[in-house]
Design a protein around this motif. Structure first.
Motif, short mmCIF file in Angstrom:
data_model
loop_
_atom_site.label_atom_id
_atom_site.label_comp_id
_atom_site.label_asym_id
_atom_site.label_seq_id
_atom_site.Cartn_x
_atom_site.Cartn_y
_atom_site.Cartn_z
N PRO A 159 0.79 -1.23 0.00
CA PRO A 159 0.00 0.00 0.00
C PRO A 159 0.83 1.29 0.00
O PRO A 159 0.34 2.33 -0.43
N PHE A 160 2.06 1.23 0.50
CA PHE A 160 2.86 2.45 0.66
C PHE A 160 4.10 2.45 -0.24
O PHE A 160 4.65 1.40 -0.56
N PHE A 161 4.59 3.65 -0.56
CA PHE A 161 5.82 3.80 -1.34
C PHE A 161 6.99 3.13 -0.61
O PHE A 161 7.81 2.48 -1.22
N THR A 174 6.78 -1.78 -11.39
CA THR A 174 5.79 -1.48 -10.35
C THR A 174 4.68 -0.66 -10.98
O THR A 174 4.94 0.29 -11.72
N ILE A 175 3.43 -1.06 -10.69
CA ILE A 175 2.26 -0.43 -11.33
C ILE A 175 1.28 0.04 -10.26
O ILE A 175 1.06 -0.65 -9.27
N ARG A 193 11.36 -3.61 -3.87
CA ARG A 193 12.20 -3.45 -5.07
C ARG A 193 13.68 -3.60 -4.72
O ARG A 193 14.45 -4.19 -5.48
N ASP A 194 14.09 -3.07 -3.57
CA ASP A 194 15.49 -3.22 -3.15
C ASP A 194 15.82 -4.69 -2.95
O ASP A 194 16.89 -5.16 -3.35
N ALA A 195 14.88 -5.43 -2.34
CA ALA A 195 15.11 -6.87 -2.11
C ALA A 195 15.18 -7.60 -3.45
O ALA A 195 16.03 -8.48 -3.64
N ILE A 196 14.32 -7.25 -4.37
CA ILE A 196 14.33 -7.88 -5.70
C ILE A 196 15.64 -7.58 -6.41
O ILE A 196 16.22 -8.43 -7.10
N GLY A 197 16.14 -6.36 -6.21
CA GLY A 197 17.40 -5.93 -6.84
C GLY A 197 18.60 -6.77 -6.42
O GLY A 197 19.61 -6.82 -7.13
#
Ligand SMILES: C[S@@+](CC[C@H](N)C(=O)[O-])C[C@H]1O[C@@H](n2cnc3c(N)ncnc32)[C@H](O)[C@@H]1O
Length: 247
Positions: free
Chosen positions: A192-194, A214-215, A201-205
């Protein structure tokens, strides 16, 4: 378990709709309906109240469970579920890992399409609501497991086509996902939050995922009145971000 039905009628230009089980009585302003009679009827038949008002009997689908099923918390909105289904290409041969279960609404949509869904919920008191919702939806391909996905994912020896995460701990789960995904499989995380989205996203990176995006989906319903046609003034605001990545 008995499955629910939708009773629908049109009165004075308005739709009246009820989500009911096939037992007992339903008291409405259009009269009393003996729900036991539904046991001898099929979808498309009608049933009448004691005032002679006819209701058509409809089969509930996933959006009806979003509208009417019991909730333990806020379920994911259909607009966001649609983004997950479209971007992961969910299909009938897929096996999905989902967490957290919550009310089980996302799992019901997933289970209506996929071969199998395994869904984890950390809070024991939420399990019963989700279990009942799955049974009412007639979805016996959804396996509900109790546990913390951060720990449980590390013990899994099954492989999955898609992993869906709708939990505050999603960023702590990400590093374990590649081990249990088939190559070509997808991760879809709702946040729900930025700040949570950035953590995900950092973990995926730090992994080998590709095709990261991200949508946020903005839904605008259009209203049609005698005065004119335009987007509704009251609308669904922000719900969450969906982060998709492919292994
Ligand atoms: C927003 S709800 C999920 C709603 C669900 N997707 C739906 O459509 O009904 C988040 C759920 O995740 C559960 N949860 C939180 N942390 C968890 C964890 N580490 N493992 C499993 N479930 C967790 C919460 O108890 C809550 O029920």
């Amino acid at each position: 378990m008995d499955t629910p039905v939708i009773l629908k009628t049109f009165r004075n230009g308005k739709i009246k709709e009820y989500f009911v089980m096939r037992e007992g009585e339903l008291h409405t302003d259009l009269g009393i309906i003996k729900l036991d009679e539904l046991k001898t009827k099929t979808f498309g038949d009608t049933i009448s109240s004691h005032l002679g008002i006819e209701f058509i009997i409809r089969k509930p689908k996933a959006p009806d469970f979003f509208k009417y099923a019991k909730r333990s918390g806020a379920p994911m909105m259909p607009k966001d579920i649609g983004v997950i289904i479209a971007n992961t290409g969910l299909c009938s041969s897929d096996c999905v890992l989902d967490a957290g279960t919550g009310s089980g609404i996302l799992a019901i949509y997933l289970g209506s399409i996929a071969r199998k869904v395994i869904t984890y919920e950390i809070r024991e008191e939420f399990l019963e609501i989700a279990r009942e919702n799955f049974a009412q939806a007639g979805l016996y391909n959804i396996e509900l497991r109790h546990g913390d996905i951060v720990e449980e994912i590390q013990k899994l020896d099954e492989k999955f086509d898609i992993v869906t995460l709708d939990t505050i701990s999603a960023s702590h789960v990400v590093s374990h996902v590649p081990r249990i995904l088939f190559p070509g499989g997808f991760l879809a995380a709702y946040s729900p939050f930025f700040e949570q989205t950035k953590d995900i996203r950092d973990a995926i990176g730090k992994t080998n995922f590709t095709e990261l995006k991200t949508i946020e989906t903005i839904e605008r319903e259009i209203t049609f009145t005698d005065r004119g046609t335009r987007p509704a003034t009251a609308r669904v605001g922000h719900t969450g971000f969906i982060t998709i990545a492919r292994y």
